[in-house]
Design an enzyme around this catalytic site. Structure first.
Site, PDB file in Angstrom:
ATOM      1  CG  ASP A 129      31.842  53.443  77.686  1.00 48.93           C
ATOM      2  OD1 ASP A 129      33.007  53.223  77.306  1.00 48.93           O
ATOM      3  OD2 ASP A 129      31.517  53.538  78.892  1.00 48.93           O
ATOM      4  CD  GLU A 189      34.959  49.976  75.685  1.00 49.85           C
ATOM      5  OE1 GLU A 189      36.135  50.297  75.907  1.00 49.85           O
ATOM      6  OE2 GLU A 189      34.003  50.335  76.407  1.00 49.85           O
TER       7      GLU A 189
END
Length: 496
Positions: free
Chosen positions: A213, A249
């Site tokens: 993330d 990401e």
């Protein structure tokens, strides 16, 4: 070539005949991942909350009815929020989702099926309720940090800075996303080893990889530091388990994302193609097929420069985006978008509910609404996020869609079955093909030619072909010319 076509033919016959587990044809390469927000997926114990046992109970659906070969679970560790991106224990399971035994049962079942599980790993920040942060704040207040290692796990300041939050006069901490998620100091070597140990813990449990993330925020405005940290993590994890899959990401512009492939990370999500503002949707609305194929080719060529083993991670929408059914209103547009991204090179990711046209937009909670299994039976239906306020109508359930041969779900199933029959679609070289028709997207993966008609009218083009497989829409062939119907997709085993 004939062997591969027979494999595909077998898969298609299975699709038209039944969905029994004993007839399932396992793909040579696991490549299609299904993203799940556990809390909204399936409730196995009737408490209104989706859970890990619910995911396990729906593995037949994911693997056999849909055809996905992997699952990405959004965060499942203990957390004070519904979204769980603020972790309190990197080696735990949130009790709302079940127990460690439930998780182990899920992993065991998936591994027996040959499916891959990847977990969301949040390294940029923790929860303000994490014992590390509580301990660090208490030590800062009492001026006892010399004896408390966790004081250096976070970024504190005696003066206010942008992105910092006040604890008391002359004491602030960094929390770029939100005050409840203090940023971790990823320069701290002890902390890095603790986080690495957490990753190893889950790998030992049978997990096959991680979704990382917020990787552009590890060190804000320090691109090289982010690349170096990712390289350290990637190298460290793969020295422990070489076949670990890592997808990251990096929600930023294309040039920065492409450069981050220098880290050795396997995949980065392709935001350039995704969402209502991405190239896939724009190309469908403007019927610019050839231009889209060129865009895909250029993107994949660039990522291979920085990492020859890299694989793209295309998607249509995810938990941070408005649901695609809200802006691809026509089902034929939804099917075309699915055909395009599910046949792209790399590892495509499906956001749960995308395959039944699940809707939701606005606040994040609205993008993570309950999966609709059966409109006439609430078994397994979750309550969804407390603050969700989306009022739109959900058009279809899984049960209804499976019975409708023309449904979006059955289209997803057909496309994925075709992808699973051709490993070169995942790993082969991608080359755009100019068929002298702007509306036609044509691309070659080894000897497999994919053709999409992005327009609302029949399109005629000339191409050599050996075998033609219809994915969606109608086509007519005469000699070397093919007429493909509106929003249609075909796959060709090209004559050499």
């Amino acid at each position: 070539m004939m062997k591969r076509f027979l494999t595909l033919l077998t898969a298609l016959l299975i699709l038209s005949a039944c969905t029994q587990n004993d007839t399932y044809v396992k793909p040579e390469v696991n490549s299609v991942y299904y993203e799940i927000f556990v809390g909204s997926f399936y409730d196995s114990d009737e408490d209104g909350m989706g859970d890990l046992e619910g995911v396990r109970q729906k593995l037949d659906y994911i693997q056999y009815d849909l055809g996905a070969t992997g699952i990405w679970l959004m965060p499942i560790s203990p957390s004070p929020t519904y979204h769980k991106y603020d972790v309190m224990d990197y080696k735990g399971i949130d009790s709302a989702y079940g127990s460690m035994e439930d998780f182990e049962n899920l992993v065991e079942d998936m591994n027996e099926r040959g499916m891959d599980l990847i977990l969301d790993l949040v390294l940029n920040h923790s929860s303000e309720e994490h014992p590390w942060f509580k301990e660090a704040v208490a030590a800062k207040k009492s001026d006892t940090c010399e004896a408390v290692a966790s004081c250096d796990y976070y970024n504190f300041s005696n003066t206010y800075q942008k992105g910092y939050h006040k604890i008391q006069d002359n004491l602030y901490y960094e929390g770029g996303f939100w005050s409840g998620m203090p940023d971790l100091n990823l320069d701290n070597e002890s902390l890095k080893e603790i986080l690495l140990d957490s990753a190893k813990f889950w790998l030992d449990k049978g997990v096959k990889g991680f979704r990382l993330d917020a990787t552009t925020h590890f060190f804000d405005n320090q691109h090289e530091a982010n690349v170096e940290f990712l390289k350290w993590f990637n190298d460290s994890v793969k020295s422990y388990k070489p076949d670990t899959y890592i997808v990251a990401e990096a929600w930023s512009h294309e040039g920065l994302v492409q450069d981050m492939y220098r880290s050795g990370v396997d995949s980065f999500f392709n935001f350039k193609l995704s969402q209502d503002s991405g190239s896939i949707v724009k190309s469908i609305k403007t019927a610019q097929g050839y231009k889209l194929a060129q865009t895909v080719e250029a993107y994949n060529d660039k990522l291979k420069v920085n990492n020859p083993n890299a694989l793209d991670a295309p998607f249509l929408s995810n938990h941070d985006n408005n649901r695609s059914a809200g802006y691809l209103v026509d089902i034929e547009d939804q099917k075309l978008a699915a055909s395009i991204y599910l046949l792209l090179p790399g590892h495509p990711f499906i956001y749960y509910g995308e395959e039944i046209g699940l809707r939701g937009s606005g606040i994040d909670e609205n993008k993570r609404l309950p999966m609709i299994w059966d409109k006439k039976d609430d078994t397994g239906l979750t309550k969804g996020p407390v603050d969700a306020n989306y009022k739109g109508k959900q058009e279809e359930s899984v049960k209804e869609a499976l019975k409708d041969k023309n449904s979006l779900l059955n289209h997803y199933k057909k496309v994925i079955a075709i992808r699973n029959a051709y490993p070169q679609l995942t790993q082969g070289e991608f080359q755009s093909v100019d068929l002298n028709n702007d509306a036609i997207y044509a691309s070659l993966s080894d000897d497999i030619l994919k053709i999409h008609n992005l327009s609302d009218t029949n399109q005629i083009f000339q191409v050599e072909y050996d075998k033609i497989v219809s994915i969606n829409g109608k086509y007519i062939k005469k000699d070397k010319k093919i007429e493909l119907g509106p929003k249609g997709t075909i796959l060709i085993e090209k004559r050499r």
